[in-house]
Write an enzyme that holds these catalytic residues in place. Structure first.
Site, mmCIF file in Angstrom:
data_model
loop_
_atom_site.group_PDB
_atom_site.id
_atom_site.type_symbol
_atom_site.label_atom_id
_atom_site.label_comp_id
_atom_site.label_asym_id
_atom_site.label_seq_id
_atom_site.Cartn_x
_atom_site.Cartn_y
_atom_site.Cartn_z
ATOM 1 N N ARG A 1 89.681 -54.931 -103.772
ATOM 2 C CA ARG A 1 88.105 -54.951 -102.959
ATOM 3 C C ARG A 1 88.958 -56.372 -101.951
ATOM 4 O O ARG A 1 89.536 -57.366 -102.195
ATOM 5 C CB ARG A 1 87.556 -55.716 -103.181
ATOM 6 N N ARG B 1 99.488 -50.273 -90.450
ATOM 7 C CA ARG B 1 100.796 -49.680 -89.989
ATOM 8 C C ARG B 1 102.087 -49.855 -89.063
ATOM 9 O O ARG B 1 103.181 -50.213 -89.233
ATOM 10 C CB ARG B 1 100.782 -48.151 -88.904
ATOM 11 N N CYS C 1 89.549 -44.452 -91.667
ATOM 12 C CA CYS C 1 88.574 -45.875 -91.771
ATOM 13 C C CYS C 1 86.741 -45.423 -91.384
ATOM 14 O O CYS C 1 87.496 -44.188 -90.670
ATOM 15 C CB CYS C 1 88.978 -46.115 -90.020
ATOM 16 N N GLU D 1 80.655 -48.289 -92.646
ATOM 17 C CA GLU D 1 80.227 -49.415 -93.450
ATOM 18 C C GLU D 1 78.195 -48.800 -92.524
ATOM 19 O O GLU D 1 78.175 -48.870 -92.187
ATOM 20 C CB GLU D 1 80.044 -50.860 -93.226
ATOM 21 N N ARG E 1 85.791 -54.117 -94.135
ATOM 22 C CA ARG E 1 85.889 -54.501 -95.906
ATOM 23 C C ARG E 1 87.183 -53.228 -96.420
ATOM 24 O O ARG E 1 87.665 -52.618 -94.907
ATOM 25 C CB ARG E 1 84.811 -53.511 -96.532
ATOM 26 N N TYR F 1 88.334 -61.937 -100.982
ATOM 27 C CA TYR F 1 86.707 -61.921 -99.695
ATOM 28 C C TYR F 1 87.281 -63.316 -99.487
ATOM 29 O O TYR F 1 86.956 -64.727 -99.602
ATOM 30 C CB TYR F 1 85.865 -62.028 -100.787
ATOM 31 N N ARG G 1 81.144 -62.311 -102.296
ATOM 32 C CA ARG G 1 81.345 -61.980 -103.840
ATOM 33 C C ARG G 1 81.597 -63.662 -104.160
ATOM 34 O O ARG G 1 82.857 -63.880 -104.323
ATOM 35 C CB ARG G 1 82.754 -61.053 -103.847
#
Ligand code: DC
Length: 339
Positions: free
Chosen positions: A5, A60, A71, A74, A86, A104, A112
């Site tokens: 993540r 890319r 993509c 959120e 994210r 993060y 987090r």
């Protein structure tokens, strides 16, 4: 397959979205020691306030050409972090999910705190035997309230464990079966870091040349390194640490805020080691110790896995003509600038 993540904030411009996406990807690649071909898929998400560009374009451009990229938007949640990118980064690298290092970054660290640890900080010190790493690291740890992790002591503990079982540290197939039952720990006692093996305090016992040479031998074997490196990363996660060894800046903590490569001339290192041995009541001569240290250097620098080498972003300090206090003061100054 594991999933890493990541999160980072950006401005709502093409340039910022692509730049921050690239930073997030590079951090994840470095922290997890990834090759681009190991990346299977990446799903990016963006909060509704970032609509100037697709983050996948940045991936890319970095040469991630084979992975499946997507993509998506959120979820919109009241009070959530604005301007946030994210990602879920899927990787096929034979590792277990618990080994994944999530990234993060910047303002997104608040998402987090357990992983990014707003307070976490690491100083990595690498260098050859006798360069003064542990003495200096203890001093800096005490002055800056950092946890000291002596990774050499971990290899020494395994060396002692093998020797006591009557196993030759020179033979990989002889020592590997002993690895699964091996466990050691550091304990703080009266302000001192002590090393324990199965409930026994081995802090002094592991300081002999014989155990040191055995440590250098077992440190050549990949399964030994993998087990100890996992423990080392676990010990540092979310904490304020100073860790010394041979591969800390290059492999164990590649994102350490400060990396030092501490060196000194061979003769000087041999003299220091001789002094330590004599203090511990052991007999040795300078030519013997010089030859042993030269052999250790050779083993540590030329082994196949994670050999001793200076990280590209390490600061080199040559301690040949410096006192412990001078070296510690130089490192503390650099550390404070980066805290
Ligand atoms: O720093 P030391 O002398 O206590 O380390 C003992 C041996 O352990 C050293 O010769 C090489 C090995 N070692 C290693 O390979 N990687 C580390 N991070 C620390 C030590």
């Amino acid at each position: 397959m594991i999933c890493i993540r990541g999160a980072i904030q950006a401005e709502n411009t093409k340039q910022s979205i692509w730049q921050e996406t690239e930073t997030m990807l590079r951090e994840a690649i470095q922290a997890n020691d990834l090759a681009l071909e190991e990346i299977v898929a990446i799903q990016f998400t963006a909060t509704a306030d970032l609509d100037a560009a697709y983050p996948a374009v940045a991936a890319r451009k970095m040469g991630i050409t084979e992975a499946a990229l997507s993509c998506v938007a959120e979820m919109k949640v009241v009070g959530s972090l604005p301007r946030c990118l994210r990602m879920n980064l899927w990787v096929e690298n034979g590792k277990a999910q618990k080994e994944a290092k999530h990234v993060y970054l910047g303002g997104a660290a608040v998402l987090r705190p357990d992983l990014a640890g707003g307070k976490s900080f690491a100083v990595a010190i690498d260098g050859p035997a006798g360069s003064g790493k542990s003495t200096v690291a203890k001093q800096v740890a005490s002055d800056l309230a950092l946890i000291y992790i002596d990774t050499g002591a971990m290899y020494r503990a395994f060396s002692l464990y093998c020797m006591r079982l009557g196993l030759s540290t020179e033979q990989e197939e002889a020592v590997l079966p002993a690895l699964s039952d091996f466990s050691m720990e550091f304990r703080n006692e009266n302000g001192q870091r002590r090393v324990y093996l199965a409930g026994e305090d081995i802090t002094q016992t592991i300081r002999t040349q014989q155990v040191g040479q055995g440590a250098s031998n077992v440190a050549r074997y990949l399964p030994v390194r993998e087990k100890l490196v996992e423990l080392q990363r676990h010990m540092a996660q979310g904490k304020r640490v100073i860790m010394d060894g041979r591969d800390i800046g290059t492999h164990v903590l590649p994102n350490a805020q400060l990396k030092i490569y501490l060196d000194a001339a061979l003769e000087e290192r041999a003299k220091r080691r001789l002094g330590e041995l004599r203090e511990n009541g052991q007999q040795a001569t300078l030519p013997e110790v010089t030859a042993q240290i030269a052999a250790r250097d050779d083993n540590d620098k030329n082994r196949q896995y994670h050999p001793l080498r200076q990280a590209d972003d390490a600061i080199v300090i040559d301690s040949t003509d410096m006192t412990v206090e001078e070296v510690a003061a130089a490192i503390e100054q650099l550390a404070k600038e980066r805290m």
